[in-house]
Scaffold this motif. Structure first.
Motif, PDB file in Angstrom:
ATOM      1  N   GLU A  16      74.052  43.277 -50.992  1.00  0.00           N
ATOM      2  CA  GLU A  16      75.312  43.218 -50.289  1.00  0.00           C
ATOM      3  C   GLU A  16      76.566  44.224 -51.481  1.00  0.00           C
ATOM      4  OE1 GLU A  16      78.411  40.035 -49.833  1.00  0.00           O
ATOM      5  OE2 GLU A  16      76.192  39.708 -48.464  1.00  0.00           O
ATOM      6  N   ARG A  17      76.004  43.754 -52.288  1.00  0.00           N
ATOM      7  CA  ARG A  17      76.931  44.336 -53.640  1.00  0.00           C
ATOM      8  C   ARG A  17      76.978  45.470 -54.093  1.00  0.00           C
ATOM      9  NH1 ARG A  17      76.392  39.958 -57.938  1.00  0.00           N
ATOM     10  NH2 ARG A  17      77.592  38.356 -57.086  1.00  0.00           N
ATOM     11  N   GLN A  18      75.820  46.026 -53.493  1.00  0.00           N
ATOM     12  CA  GLN A  18      75.100  47.711 -54.087  1.00  0.00           C
ATOM     13  C   GLN A  18      75.787  48.495 -52.851  1.00  0.00           C
ATOM     14  OE1 GLN A  18      71.928  48.720 -56.770  1.00  0.00           O
ATOM     15  NE2 GLN A  18      71.976  47.247 -57.835  1.00  0.00           N
ATOM     16  N   GLY A  19      76.046  47.876 -51.781  1.00  0.00           N
ATOM     17  CA  GLY A  19      75.824  48.385 -50.658  1.00  0.00           C
ATOM     18  C   GLY A  19      75.015  49.724 -49.641  1.00  0.00           C
ATOM     19  N   VAL A  20      73.392  48.649 -49.773  1.00  0.00           N
ATOM     20  CA  VAL A  20      72.689  49.308 -49.450  1.00  0.00           C
ATOM     21  C   VAL A  20      71.868  49.064 -48.093  1.00  0.00           C
ATOM     22  CG1 VAL A  20      69.760  48.801 -49.754  1.00  0.00           C
ATOM     23  CG2 VAL A  20      71.546  49.119 -51.643  1.00  0.00           C
ATOM     24  N   THR A  21      72.717  49.885 -47.008  1.00  0.00           N
ATOM     25  CA  THR A  21      72.660  49.291 -45.717  1.00  0.00           C
ATOM     26  C   THR A  21      71.620  49.842 -45.056  1.00  0.00           C
ATOM     27  OG1 THR A  21      74.106  51.071 -45.384  1.00  0.00           O
ATOM     28  CG2 THR A  21      74.802  49.679 -45.845  1.00  0.00           C
ATOM     29  N   GLU A  22      71.080  49.890 -43.151  1.00  0.00           N
ATOM     30  CA  GLU A  22      69.918  50.335 -42.345  1.00  0.00           C
ATOM     31  C   GLU A  22      70.699  51.764 -42.721  1.00  0.00           C
ATOM     32  OE1 GLU A  22      67.300  49.121 -41.329  1.00  0.00           O
ATOM     33  OE2 GLU A  22      68.013  48.076 -42.630  1.00  0.00           O
ATOM     34  N   GLU A  23      72.057  51.581 -42.739  1.00  0.00           N
ATOM     35  CA  GLU A  23      72.691  53.417 -42.402  1.00  0.00           C
ATOM     36  C   GLU A  23      71.884  54.081 -43.141  1.00  0.00           C
ATOM     37  OE1 GLU A  23      76.941  53.188 -42.330  1.00  0.00           O
ATOM     38  OE2 GLU A  23      76.766  52.489 -40.401  1.00  0.00           O
ATOM     39  N   LEU A  24      71.745  53.928 -44.891  1.00  0.00           N
ATOM     40  CA  LEU A  24      71.396  54.407 -45.949  1.00  0.00           C
ATOM     41  C   LEU A  24      70.044  55.044 -45.638  1.00  0.00           C
ATOM     42  CD1 LEU A  24      71.785  55.165 -48.306  1.00  0.00           C
ATOM     43  CD2 LEU A  24      72.105  53.261 -49.863  1.00  0.00           C
ATOM     44  N   LYS A  25      69.743  54.348 -45.372  1.00  0.00           N
ATOM     45  CA  LYS A  25      67.890  54.285 -45.172  1.00  0.00           C
ATOM     46  C   LYS A  25      67.509  55.486 -43.902  1.00  0.00           C
ATOM     47  CE  LYS A  25      63.715  50.940 -43.293  1.00  0.00           C
ATOM     48  NZ  LYS A  25      63.740  49.748 -43.164  1.00  0.00           N
TER      49      LYS A  25
END
Length: 124
Positions: free
Chosen positions: A86-95
């Protein structure tokens, strides 16, 4: 001399072997159900905390202790990884956009969380 005696102070029975009374100890074999963190904890206790390891083993509480450490460590890993994602902004969009970056970040997050769990829960 009696072949067997019972000590009411500590609740143990003893058998005569030669000139000495030796305690009648029985090791209860239980099927281990702990995972990675339980195995790491067991190895740590054997190598660095041998008195604690022997105490847990002789009282029959070793598997219970290892299962507890394993469960707590897994929960801690999940919580830490969730917070770090959550803090580093790792999302499914980035994936979808940049898989290699997502993999690098997730591997880094997992390694960091595991280091924290090992230091604070397993190797103490």
């Amino acid at each position: 001399m009696k072949k067997q005696i019972y000590d009411e102070k500590n609740g143990m029975s003893y058998t005569l072997h030669g000139d000495y009374y030796l305690p009648d100890l029985v090791l209860r074999e239980e099927e281990p159900t702990y995972g990675k963190y339980g195995m790491l904890r067991k190895q740590f206790l054997k190598e660095h905390r041998s008195a604690r390891y022997q105490y847990l083993l002789l009282t029959g509480k070793l598997n219970e202790h290892l299962n507890q450490i394993d469960q707590e460590s897994r929960k801690q890993m999940e919580m830490l990884m969730g917070q770090m994602v959550e803090r580093q902004g790792v999302t499914e969009e980035l994936k979808v956009q940049d898989q290699m970056k997502w993999v690098r970040l997730m591997n880094n997050i997992k390694a960091s969380a595991e280091e924290i769990v090992l230091k604070n829960m397993v190797y103490v």
